[in-house]
Write a protein that holds these residues in place. Sequence first.
Motif, PDB file in Angstrom:
ATOM      1  N   GLU A  98      -1.776  11.167   2.973  1.00 51.34           N
ATOM      2  CA  GLU A  98      -1.444   9.753   2.838  1.00 51.34           C
ATOM      3  C   GLU A  98      -0.136   9.382   3.532  1.00 51.34           C
ATOM      4  O   GLU A  98       0.082   8.223   3.866  1.00 51.34           O
ATOM      5  CB  GLU A  98      -1.380   9.390   1.352  1.00 51.34           C
ATOM      6  N   GLU A  99       0.738  10.399   3.740  1.00 57.26           N
ATOM      7  CA  GLU A  99       2.072  10.105   4.271  1.00 57.26           C
ATOM      8  C   GLU A  99       2.047   9.625   5.721  1.00 57.26           C
ATOM      9  O   GLU A  99       2.922   8.866   6.145  1.00 57.26           O
ATOM     10  CB  GLU A  99       2.981  11.332   4.199  1.00 57.26           C
ATOM     11  N   SER A 100       1.072  10.080   6.473  1.00 61.29           N
ATOM     12  CA  SER A 100       1.102   9.837   7.910  1.00 61.29           C
ATOM     13  C   SER A 100       1.123   8.336   8.222  1.00 61.29           C
ATOM     14  O   SER A 100       1.822   7.890   9.130  1.00 61.29           O
ATOM     15  CB  SER A 100      -0.089  10.558   8.529  1.00 61.29           C
ATOM     16  N   PHE A 101       0.396   7.553   7.430  1.00 58.72           N
ATOM     17  CA  PHE A 101       0.422   6.105   7.643  1.00 58.72           C
ATOM     18  C   PHE A 101       1.805   5.525   7.345  1.00 58.72           C
ATOM     19  O   PHE A 101       2.263   4.598   8.012  1.00 58.72           O
ATOM     20  CB  PHE A 101      -0.713   5.430   6.832  1.00 58.72           C
ATOM     21  N   HIS A 102       2.503   6.115   6.392  1.00 55.75           N
ATOM     22  CA  HIS A 102       3.840   5.621   6.040  1.00 55.75           C
ATOM     23  C   HIS A 102       4.777   5.704   7.243  1.00 55.75           C
ATOM     24  O   HIS A 102       5.527   4.786   7.533  1.00 55.75           O
ATOM     25  CB  HIS A 102       4.440   6.445   4.892  1.00 55.75           C
ATOM     26  N   GLN A 103       4.729   6.857   7.909  1.00 54.60           N
ATOM     27  CA  GLN A 103       5.630   7.031   9.035  1.00 54.60           C
ATOM     28  C   GLN A 103       5.226   6.126  10.204  1.00 54.60           C
ATOM     29  O   GLN A 103       6.063   5.493  10.829  1.00 54.60           O
ATOM     30  CB  GLN A 103       5.659   8.495   9.492  1.00 54.60           C
ATOM     31  N   ASP A 147       1.092   4.075  -2.872  1.00 55.96           N
ATOM     32  CA  ASP A 147       0.882   5.493  -2.561  1.00 55.96           C
ATOM     33  C   ASP A 147       1.965   6.355  -3.191  1.00 55.96           C
ATOM     34  O   ASP A 147       1.688   7.418  -3.733  1.00 55.96           O
ATOM     35  CB  ASP A 147       0.933   5.720  -1.039  1.00 55.96           C
ATOM     36  N   GLU A 148       3.222   5.892  -3.107  1.00 53.48           N
ATOM     37  CA  GLU A 148       4.326   6.698  -3.641  1.00 53.48           C
ATOM     38  C   GLU A 148       4.169   6.875  -5.151  1.00 53.48           C
ATOM     39  O   GLU A 148       4.443   7.948  -5.687  1.00 53.48           O
ATOM     40  CB  GLU A 148       5.697   6.090  -3.325  1.00 53.48           C
ATOM     41  N   ALA A 149       3.703   5.831  -5.831  1.00 53.59           N
ATOM     42  CA  ALA A 149       3.428   5.971  -7.264  1.00 53.59           C
ATOM     43  C   ALA A 149       2.374   7.048  -7.475  1.00 53.59           C
ATOM     44  O   ALA A 149       2.506   7.915  -8.348  1.00 53.59           O
ATOM     45  CB  ALA A 149       2.951   4.643  -7.850  1.00 53.59           C
ATOM     46  N   VAL A 170      12.741   8.588   6.911  1.00 53.96           N
ATOM     47  CA  VAL A 170      12.710   9.163   5.563  1.00 53.96           C
ATOM     48  C   VAL A 170      11.326   9.745   5.265  1.00 53.96           C
ATOM     49  O   VAL A 170      11.198  10.892   4.838  1.00 53.96           O
ATOM     50  CB  VAL A 170      13.129   8.117   4.510  1.00 53.96           C
ATOM     51  N   ASP A 171      10.278   8.960   5.531  1.00 54.85           N
ATOM     52  CA  ASP A 171       8.936   9.529   5.356  1.00 54.85           C
ATOM     53  C   ASP A 171       8.698  10.642   6.373  1.00 54.85           C
ATOM     54  O   ASP A 171       8.028  11.635   6.074  1.00 54.85           O
ATOM     55  CB  ASP A 171       7.867   8.444   5.452  1.00 54.85           C
ATOM     56  N   GLY A 172       9.286  10.479   7.576  1.00 50.84           N
ATOM     57  CA  GLY A 172       9.155  11.526   8.589  1.00 50.84           C
ATOM     58  C   GLY A 172       9.768  12.837   8.125  1.00 50.84           C
ATOM     59  O   GLY A 172       9.156  13.907   8.259  1.00 50.84           O
ATOM     60  N   ALA A 215       0.835  -1.201   0.000  1.00 49.59           N
ATOM     61  CA  ALA A 215       0.000   0.000   0.000  1.00 49.59           C
ATOM     62  C   ALA A 215       0.868   1.248   0.000  1.00 49.59           C
ATOM     63  O   ALA A 215       0.575   2.231  -0.678  1.00 49.59           O
ATOM     64  CB  ALA A 215      -0.919  -0.001   1.215  1.00 49.59           C
ATOM     65  N   LYS A 216       1.981   1.199   0.732  1.00 45.70           N
ATOM     66  CA  LYS A 216       2.858   2.356   0.810  1.00 45.70           C
ATOM     67  C   LYS A 216       3.512   2.632  -0.550  1.00 45.70           C
ATOM     68  O   LYS A 216       3.500   3.755  -1.038  1.00 45.70           O
ATOM     69  CB  LYS A 216       3.938   2.123   1.869  1.00 45.70           C
ATOM     70  N   VAL A 217       4.034   1.565  -1.157  1.00 41.07           N
ATOM     71  CA  VAL A 217       4.703   1.748  -2.448  1.00 41.07           C
ATOM     72  C   VAL A 217       3.699   2.234  -3.507  1.00 41.07           C
ATOM     73  O   VAL A 217       4.004   3.105  -4.321  1.00 41.07           O
ATOM     74  CB  VAL A 217       5.411   0.443  -2.879  1.00 41.07           C
TER      75      VAL A 217
HETATM   76 FE   LIG Z   1       5.799   8.115   1.870  1.00 41.50          FE
END
Ligand SMILES: [Fe+2]
Lengths: 93, 312
Positions: free
Chosen positions: B157-162, B74-76, B128-130, B70-72
């Motif tokens: 969307e980033e908050s879940f990544h961190q 999102d980055e796309a 890194v996401d942070g 899901a994270k990857v």
């Molecule tokens: Fe991210």
Amino acid sequence: MNNWPLWEIFVRSKAGLNHKHVGSLHASDAEMAIQNARDVYTRRNEGVSIWVVESKHITASDPDDSDPLYEPAKDKVYRHPTFYDLPDEVKHM
Amino acid sequence: MDEKHLEDHFNEKIDQDVRIEPKDWMPDHYRKTLIRQISQHAHSEIVGMLPEANWISRAPTLRRKAAALAKVQDEAGHGLYLYSACETLGVDRDTLLDQLHTGKAKYSSIFNYPTLTWADMGAIGWLVDGAAIMNQVPLCRASYGPYARAMIRVCKEESFHQRQGFEIMLTLCKGSDEQQKMAQDALNRWWWPALMMFGPTDADSPHTEQSMRWGIKRFTNDELRQKFVDVSKPQADLLGIKIPDPDLKWNEARGHYDFGEINWDEFYNVIKGNGPCNKQRIDARTKAWEEGAWVREAASAYAEKKTKQQAA
Ligand SMILES: [Fe+2]
Ligand SMILES: [Fe+2]
């Protein structure tokens, strides 16, 4: 990809609301535009319906014309309910 | 209106925090700076998928695998929002991709480091996401409308990544000795490159003043870096691992943590293309682009055929 046209994407966030512009993407045809829009713009339940329109079909107003277009509405305060003075005793209005 | 009037009107809008939209007049330099900034950002999202993609098939549990996927993905998506925003400035997608593939365009130097262990997935999400979030949140108020709107979507969307990264670190730090060592080793390797993500020092960033005047940068590199150090130190303490910086200590007078000197030689060297994975990353992008050519052509041919059939 040069010949893949640009599409503008509109998403209805839930039943009963209007479609709202969310962004754009490239796709070879309308069907692919919808599939890509689903992946790009609705990964978290953001929508229940998608419209795609090829960008070239959208005609936009000219930002330089904004004064003549919108200025005339500004001095027509009588189009708003608060323009009319009524006594407090009038109820349900 | 002549150029002078147009520019005054543009500056007035910037001063009043009115967003600039694609069809509005803007100075050429503003347009060029934005194209560079937004496309670099888009490239970073796309190249940023590569170090993590490596671990999707190696994730320790199904839960972790679903999160990594899901994270990857999102980055796309982030890359696509940003490329679209960039295209509204009058540059086309193929040109942008070509600049990435030929090395004319830059992307964040952090993605030129290798992901050696599973703990790196934790350290990347956390640090890194942070760091990316710290850079990106102020850009939700960027003066260019399409950019600001793309950043709002990205930040949501980033908050879940961190959080998923920190959870990986937390699990490892509560685990066996070996797992704790893995977490510490990942922090050791990612800490300094994460600090470099904020870019050169303010003294070495000649464009900062203009970018801040234009509202396409809201805080200086050093301000953001300090903020990042200040929030990360207590998080590392909570994990029970040590930030690899002997000079890191609380400065009561400043109300901030002091920290050691960044290895700027390494930073500039990686930017120049000599990081451990620069070649590997660009090769992977170019390969994907070239091997996908037949798909793009087939889709175009199919669309053309259908249009002809409908016309007939
Ligand atoms: Fe991210
Ligand atoms: Fe991202």
